[in-house]
Design an enzyme around this catalytic site. Sequence first.
Site, PDB file in Angstrom:
ATOM      1  N   LYS A 123       0.844  -1.200   0.000  1.00  0.00           N
ATOM      2  CA  LYS A 123       0.000   0.000   0.000  1.00  0.00           C
ATOM      3  C   LYS A 123       0.882   1.254   0.000  1.00  0.00           C
ATOM      4  O   LYS A 123       0.601   2.232  -0.692  1.00  0.00           O
ATOM      5  CB  LYS A 123      -0.943  -0.005   1.212  1.00  0.00           C
ATOM      6  CG  LYS A 123      -2.080  -1.010   1.049  1.00  0.00           C
ATOM      7  CD  LYS A 123      -2.819  -1.312   2.335  1.00  0.00           C
ATOM      8  CE  LYS A 123      -3.774  -2.485   2.134  1.00  0.00           C
ATOM      9  NZ  LYS A 123      -4.379  -2.984   3.357  1.00  0.00           N
ATOM     10  N   GLN A 134      -4.676  -2.096   9.581  1.00  0.00           N
ATOM     11  CA  GLN A 134      -4.472  -3.413   8.959  1.00  0.00           C
ATOM     12  C   GLN A 134      -5.001  -4.519   9.879  1.00  0.00           C
ATOM     13  O   GLN A 134      -4.652  -4.585  11.047  1.00  0.00           O
ATOM     14  CB  GLN A 134      -2.972  -3.612   8.669  1.00  0.00           C
ATOM     15  CG  GLN A 134      -2.648  -4.891   7.932  1.00  0.00           C
ATOM     16  CD  GLN A 134      -3.269  -4.937   6.537  1.00  0.00           C
ATOM     17  OE1 GLN A 134      -3.197  -3.989   5.777  1.00  0.00           O
ATOM     18  NE2 GLN A 134      -3.904  -6.057   6.215  1.00  0.00           N
ATOM     19  N   ASP A 165     -11.096   2.462   3.950  1.00  0.00           N
ATOM     20  CA  ASP A 165     -11.328   1.015   3.765  1.00  0.00           C
ATOM     21  C   ASP A 165     -12.836   0.720   3.723  1.00  0.00           C
ATOM     22  O   ASP A 165     -13.241  -0.387   3.372  1.00  0.00           O
ATOM     23  CB  ASP A 165     -10.712   0.232   4.945  1.00  0.00           C
ATOM     24  CG  ASP A 165      -9.537  -0.637   4.509  1.00  0.00           C
ATOM     25  OD1 ASP A 165      -9.398  -0.866   3.295  1.00  0.00           O
ATOM     26  OD2 ASP A 165      -8.774  -1.080   5.388  1.00  0.00           O
TER      27      ASP A 165
END
Length: 293
Positions: free
Chosen positions: A53, A97, A120
Site C-alpha cells: 500500500k 491493517q 477502507d
Amino acid sequence: MFQLLDGKALSLQIKDELANEVRQLTGEGRRAPHLAAVIVGEDGASMTYVANKEKSSHEVGFTSSVYRFAERTTEEELLKSIDFLNNDPEIDGFIVQLPLPKHINEQNVINAISPDKDVDGFTSVNVGRMVLSEEAYLPATPMGICTLLKRYGVETVGKHCVVVGRSNIVGTPVANLLSRKGFDCTVTLCHSKTQNLAELTRQADILIVAIGKPEFVTADMVKEGATVIDVGIHRIPDDTKKSGYRLIGDVKHSEVDKHCAWVTPVPGGVGPLTIVSLLQNTMKAYKRHEGIK
Ligand code: NDP
C-alpha cells in the site's frame, strides 16, 4: 476462448490517471493526498500488504505514513492513536491493517475511525451508507471487483451473479453492490451451510469466489461462458520459484478457465484492484477535505 480480466494492467492504467491528477493538483500549489496505515504486531502477510500500500501510494505521488505498534499494545493505546489520526488535518484517510491481536476488539477499533477518513469502508457508518446507496467509501476489494466488471464492459444487467463466501469485507458487500441499480444483477449469496453449492454455481452468469480454500472451484461447478472472479489468494510452497512459493486462488484455473468468457487470473486479478480502490477512496477523501469538486 476466454478473455482475462487483467487487474494488473487495469491497475497500472488507473494509477497513471491518479498520478496525473496528483501532478496537476500539486502543480497548482496544493498538498498531495495523504494515506496512512496502522499496523499492530509483526504478522508477515500484514506487513507485506502494508508495504504494498505504501509503495502504491508513492507511485501515484501520495504522501504515505505507517504507524507501527508492538503486539502488546493495548486497545486503549490504539484508540488514542486513532483519535490522533482522526484529528490530524494533514491525513486524508487511514486504514487499520487486520487482523489485530486477539486482546483487541477489532470492531471497537474500526468504529473509532472517523467515517470521513475510513477509506477502507469498514466502519458501521460507511457500511450503512453503502447499503442505503448513500455517498460512502466502498470497501476496497468489492469496489475493485465492480471496477473490473465496469471497465472491461462485462454485461451485468439481469445476469445471475452467484457469490460464494459471505465475509464482511468481500462476499456480503460485493453481493450488495452488484444487486444495486446500475449493476442490476440477480444475486445469490452462498456460504458454508449452503446446500447443493455446485447446482447454484453452475447457474451463475457471474461467479465470484471468496472462500479462502485453494482451488476449491472446479470445472464441473462452472457454466460454459461464465465470468469468474477469483478473490482467493494462497501461498503454495514451490521450489522452482526464487521466492520459494507461488500464488494460487480459490478457483482451479487449469481446468476452469477454458470454460469462461471472462476470468481473473491469480495473481494479477482482484488483488491489484484492491489497492487501487484504496487509493481512489483516498483521492475522494482528499478532494472532500480540500473542497475540490
Ligand atoms: P473469510 O474466511 O472471512 O470468509 C470465508 C467465507 O467462505 C465464509 O463466509 C464461509 O462461510 C465461506 N465458506 C467457507 N467454506 C465454504 C464452503 N465449503 N462452501 C461455501 N462457502 C464456504 O474470507 P475472506 O472473505 O476474508 O477471504 C476469502 C479469500 O479471499 C481468502 O483467500 C483471502 O485471502 C482472499 N482475499 C483476497 C483479497 C484480495 O485483495 N485479492 C482481499 C480479501 C481477501 P461461513 O460464513 O458460513 O463460515
